[in-house]
Design a protein around this motif. Structure first.
Motif, PDB file in Angstrom:
ATOM      1  N   GLY A  76       0.790  -1.054  -0.297  1.00  0.00           N
ATOM      2  CA  GLY A  76      -0.085   0.281   0.397  1.00  0.00           C
ATOM      3  C   GLY A  76       0.511   1.304  -0.218  1.00  0.00           C
ATOM      4  N   ILE A  77       0.219   1.838  -0.568  1.00  0.00           N
ATOM      5  CA  ILE A  77       1.141   3.604  -0.179  1.00  0.00           C
ATOM      6  C   ILE A  77      -0.677   4.075  -0.140  1.00  0.00           C
ATOM      7  N   LEU A  78       0.260   4.866   1.213  1.00  0.00           N
ATOM      8  CA  LEU A  78      -0.874   5.965   1.915  1.00  0.00           C
ATOM      9  C   LEU A  78      -0.583   7.474   1.894  1.00  0.00           C
ATOM     10  N   PRO A  79      -1.382   8.361   1.685  1.00  0.00           N
ATOM     11  CA  PRO A  79      -0.479  10.319   1.887  1.00  0.00           C
ATOM     12  C   PRO A  79      -0.358  10.583   3.867  1.00  0.00           C
ATOM     13  N   VAL A  80       0.278  10.598   4.390  1.00  0.00           N
ATOM     14  CA  VAL A  80       0.893  11.511   5.403  1.00  0.00           C
ATOM     15  C   VAL A  80       0.326  12.847   4.784  1.00  0.00           C
ATOM     16  N   ILE A  81      -1.089  13.288   5.541  1.00  0.00           N
ATOM     17  CA  ILE A  81      -1.201  14.614   5.068  1.00  0.00           C
ATOM     18  C   ILE A  81      -0.317  15.643   6.381  1.00  0.00           C
ATOM     19  N   THR A  82       0.478  17.085   5.472  1.00  0.00           N
ATOM     20  CA  THR A  82       0.515  17.731   6.141  1.00  0.00           C
ATOM     21  C   THR A  82       0.012  19.524   6.614  1.00  0.00           C
ATOM     22  N   GLY A  83      -0.811  19.359   5.733  1.00  0.00           N
ATOM     23  CA  GLY A  83      -1.086  20.892   5.677  1.00  0.00           C
ATOM     24  C   GLY A  83      -2.330  20.623   4.217  1.00  0.00           C
ATOM     25  N   GLY A  84      -2.751  21.659   3.694  1.00  0.00           N
ATOM     26  CA  GLY A  84      -3.639  21.989   2.527  1.00  0.00           C
ATOM     27  C   GLY A  84      -4.002  23.057   2.931  1.00  0.00           C
ATOM     28  N   ASP A  85      -5.446  23.014   1.697  1.00  0.00           N
ATOM     29  CA  ASP A  85      -6.789  23.550   2.092  1.00  0.00           C
ATOM     30  C   ASP A  85      -7.480  22.957   1.520  1.00  0.00           C
TER      31      ASP A  85
END
Length: 403
Positions: free
Chosen positions: A246-255
């Motif tokens: 698997g490849i999962l996003p690690v979210i650090t910011g954004g709109d």
């Protein structure tokens, strides 16, 4: 915005759930328990529910109602777990559980019945009034809930969690009594790398090699070889029964408002990762999927448009509540050298076990946050400030890239 009209050949239901993964399956189950007479259809493109996954959680991640919701599922359970880092090892007492997609599928089929489950049905379009299948058939519904995973988004920033897991039946008892949640004593290979081990039986092991890395490249040959060497190092030999990647996003910011707009279909509720209900740093989903399922069951008699608006508000609150974890992720990726990211977790796992549990559940108190941040930082302060003020890399890569 108007949806398409009904025809006499439409299949009709009260609630249509699109996507039979963790989020969709738990919503269907919560609806069955809360509203046993309500017509619900769970629509999944694959032949089985839940895909090929394993979900794990601490007992403290869930309240009594959440634990009750998961009661029908067969689970592996342990009292206590270990972590290993270059500087120390530690045993923690927390109760830990794990659920496979096979057991997820079996329990849902038993609890929901075959009339509610529609696997092997690909959806071509959905709207406020229902769902259109690839074969042209139409399912009309009072409420539509979209639980399919989101696509890559330029509106979110962060890094990636890449992993390969393997189930092995060893030719003699392996001797592992409790889960090893993180073994970061291994070579780091230019990322934060740790190995995750679950003893599923006296001769059965699940071993997963995980990386917090800047790119979404999954090199199957390299990871498979490293798993081989880890097994050899521990004298585990036997038959490989299966595995997952698997490849999962690690979210650090954004709109997040732009992310919601990107995934919005008028009058359709979004749940699961598509709705933003994830732990941004650990990528955990189960506690949030449980909470969301119970919340939807509570409000299931609302018109579809009202439920969709309620879920968007709930998602915005979740985004605000989890800001602390995104900031930590920004420092992990932006301030720590890839091969030294383990120091962040090495320091974290010296803290109180109840703080650690609340962290994974996304329920950190103000005092927890202060405790995580005070003391000698594991990353340079100037780089940490730069990471927090920077924009970060957009999460726009494809779902899986083979190296």
């Amino acid at each position: 915005m108007a949806g398409r009209g009904k025809s006499s050949s439409d299949i009709r239901t009260e609630i249509a759930i699109v996507g039979g993964g963790l989020a969709g399956g738990l919503i269907a189950l919560a609806l069955r328990k809360r509203h046993p007479d309500m017509q619900v259809m769970l629509i999944e493109g694959q032949d089985v529910l839940g895909g090929n996954h394993r979900w794990s959680w601490f007992d403290s991640d869930l309240d009594a109602s959440g634990t009750e919701l998961l009661a029908p599922f067969r689970k592996a359970e342990w009292q206590g777990y270990d972590v290993h880092f270059p500087a120390y090892s530690r045993k923690l007492p927390s109760h830990y559980r794990s659920l496979t997609s096979e057991d997820f599928d079996a329990a849902l089929r038993r609890e929901l019945g075959q009339n509610a489950i529609h696997t092997g049905r690909t959806v071509s379009a959905l709207d406020v009034q229902g769902v259109t299948l690839n074969d042209g058939r139409r399912i009309s519904a009072r409420t539509v809930i979209d639980c399919r995973g989101p696509g890559p988004s330029e509106h979110l920033t962060g890094g990636w969690q890449v992993f390969m897991g393997r189930i092995t039946r060893t030719d003699r008892p392996h001797g592992v009594e409790k889960p090893i949640i993180m073994d970061a004593s291994v070579d780091q290979h230019g990322a934060y790398r740790f190995v995750y081990v679950l003893p599923l039986g006296a001769n059965d092991l699940f071993v997963e090699d995980t990386y917090y890395q800047d790119s979404p490249v999954l090199d199957r040959n390299a990871l498979s070889g490293r798993l081989d060497r880890y097994h050899i190092r521990n004298d585990w030999h036997g038959e490989i029964l299966g595995g997952e990647t698997g490849i999962l996003p690690v979210i650090t910011g954004g709109d997040f408002a732009a992310f919601q707009q990107e995934n919005r279909t008028f009058g359709v509720s979004c749940a699961g990762a598509k709705g933003g209900f994830v732990h941004p740093l650990t990528s955990y989903t189960l506690p949030f999927a449980v909470e969301t399922a119970l919340a939807i069951a509570e409000e299931a008699e609302l018109p579809g448009e009202q439920l969709a608006a309620l879920m968007e508000t709930r998602a915005r609150r979740h985004w605000a509540k989890t800001n602390f974890y995104r900031r930590l992720g920004a420092m992990l990726f932006g301030a720590a050298k890839p091969g030294e990211r383990y120091r962040v977790f090495e320091r974290f796992y010296r803290l109180d076990e109840t703080l650690i549990e609340r962290f994974y559940a996304g329920k950190s108190r103000f005092s927890d946050k202060a405790r995580v941040l005070i003391g000698k930082p594991p990353v340079p302060v100037t780089k940490a400030i730069g990471a927090l003020t920077g924009k970060g890399a957009p999460l726009v890569a494809q779902k899986e890239t083979i190296g």
